[in-house]
Design an enzyme around this catalytic site. Sequence first.
Site, PDB file in Angstrom:
ATOM      1  N   HIS A 186       0.953  -1.333  -0.094  1.00 18.69           N
ATOM      2  CA  HIS A 186       0.071  -0.051  -0.103  1.00 18.69           C
ATOM      3  C   HIS A 186       0.969   1.220   0.119  1.00 18.69           C
ATOM      4  O   HIS A 186       1.502   1.724   1.087  1.00 18.69           O
ATOM      5  CB  HIS A 186      -0.940   0.040   1.395  1.00 18.69           C
ATOM      6  CG  HIS A 186      -1.832   0.953   1.184  1.00 18.69           C
ATOM      7  ND1 HIS A 186      -2.055   2.080   0.314  1.00 18.69           N
ATOM      8  CD2 HIS A 186      -3.117   0.936   1.856  1.00 18.69           C
ATOM      9  CE1 HIS A 186      -3.187   2.666   0.177  1.00 18.69           C
ATOM     10  NE2 HIS A 186      -3.944   2.084   1.362  1.00 18.69           N
ATOM     11  N   HIS A 189      -2.830   6.942  -0.871  1.00 21.62           N
ATOM     12  CA  HIS A 189      -3.723   7.572  -0.131  1.00 21.62           C
ATOM     13  C   HIS A 189      -3.230   8.352   1.085  1.00 21.62           C
ATOM     14  O   HIS A 189      -3.963   8.218   2.126  1.00 21.62           O
ATOM     15  CB  HIS A 189      -4.863   6.408   0.199  1.00 21.62           C
ATOM     16  CG  HIS A 189      -5.755   5.882  -0.842  1.00 21.62           C
ATOM     17  ND1 HIS A 189      -6.306   4.973  -1.056  1.00 21.62           N
ATOM     18  CD2 HIS A 189      -5.555   6.489  -2.223  1.00 21.62           C
ATOM     19  CE1 HIS A 189      -6.988   4.520  -2.110  1.00 21.62           C
ATOM     20  NE2 HIS A 189      -6.508   5.451  -2.975  1.00 21.62           N
ATOM     21  N   TYR A 191      -0.975   7.680   3.270  1.00 21.53           N
ATOM     22  CA  TYR A 191      -0.361   6.749   4.231  1.00 21.53           C
ATOM     23  C   TYR A 191       1.239   6.841   4.429  1.00 21.53           C
ATOM     24  O   TYR A 191       1.995   7.587   3.495  1.00 21.53           O
ATOM     25  CB  TYR A 191      -0.943   5.096   4.329  1.00 21.53           C
ATOM     26  CG  TYR A 191      -2.259   5.217   4.425  1.00 21.53           C
ATOM     27  CD1 TYR A 191      -2.772   5.943   5.680  1.00 21.53           C
ATOM     28  CD2 TYR A 191      -3.456   5.044   3.584  1.00 21.53           C
ATOM     29  CE1 TYR A 191      -4.190   5.917   5.970  1.00 21.53           C
ATOM     30  CE2 TYR A 191      -4.813   4.641   3.730  1.00 21.53           C
ATOM     31  CZ  TYR A 191      -5.172   5.470   4.781  1.00 21.53           C
ATOM     32  OH  TYR A 191      -6.354   5.718   5.062  1.00 21.53           O
TER      33      TYR A 191
END
Length: 392
Positions: A186, A189, A191
């Site tokens: 990931h 977004h 993070y």
Amino acid sequence: MENKVVVEKEVDMIPLMTPYKMGNFELSHRVVLAPLTRQRSYGNIPQPHAILYYSQRSTKGGLLIREATVISETGIGYKDVPGIWTKEQVKAWKPIVDAVHAKGGIFFCQIWHVGRVSNKDFQPNGQDPVSCTNKLLIPQIPYDGLDEHFTPPRRLTTDEIPQIVNEFRLAARNEIEAGFDGVEIHGAHGYLIDQFMKDQVNDRSDKYGGSLENRCRFALEIVEAVANEIGSDRVGIRISPFANYNESGDTNPSALGLYMVESLNKYDIAYCHIVEPMMKSIECDESLVPLRKAFKGTFIVAGGYDREDGNRVVVEDGADLVAYGRLFISNPDLPKRFELNAPLNKYNRETFYTSDPVVGYTDYPILETMTRLDSLVTNDQKLHCNESIKFY
């Protein structure tokens, strides 16, 4: 006269429903379950109700990307999100993976560290969350209407960063032990990984800050470590260079995206998953075409696509696969509905992040046979009907 539904089947092959080979994986269609946080893993332990949730969305040869799963205690930023750093968590994932595989699905897991998108309440011993910076994230108001407040983060030292890289590596190892087919990193977004990549967040002056190469170093070190641990053919990454989620924007997102995909080529990973600038929440005129042309592996796009948009992007060679989120939440059998051009259940945002193990999670109607359409049509709370549906 009683309403009846006729679904007009297309003569030509539906682009989204054509097979595709992603490295060693033979996909029967191009509709992908996007990684979707559901906050139903109580105490960060995957629960038995996830067996039904994921098996409902499984098809033979279909690719599912599991919800974001934190790699360590310091990576938590939301209540009841799943983890993968303990043996108990690994064991809890196994029956969920088995259920997907029993239906012939291909299951990748997304591994995650939220960085500064957290507060002391989620952190071990009430410590400050970590990030590339010490800049505080302003409070956010998510869909449930509750304010999310954050604690000022602590800037990671240069010597601490390899430890975080290693936590991603160990998480990937645990995922494979749990039976997953692969891992998605990931990097989107706002993070932790995205915080390092974006110049509006990263204010470092060491080898992890400043230039584009330095800001992307952390992400690429993680890709390399994970690929070395489990094999590059089992690795994907999600990035959102054009997005500004969690105050993580960049002054030159096109350059950032292009640098990343070109750099990823040397690792020969399975796929790159990019959040499309077409999303309504992103005011951007940028195009993914240069990134699509530059990346040599499988290219997945996501960002508010419907059936028509998905078919078009495949036909125009803008992507190999299309990931769906909200539509897949409310339509567990989304590939079948796309194949038949059947009506879609409406999603309910209010139940996206509740803790109920059934409501808004596994209770959306499934279109098992054409005869069931009649009962679905009578429930106007569950459907939207498109132009291909005729009422008589």
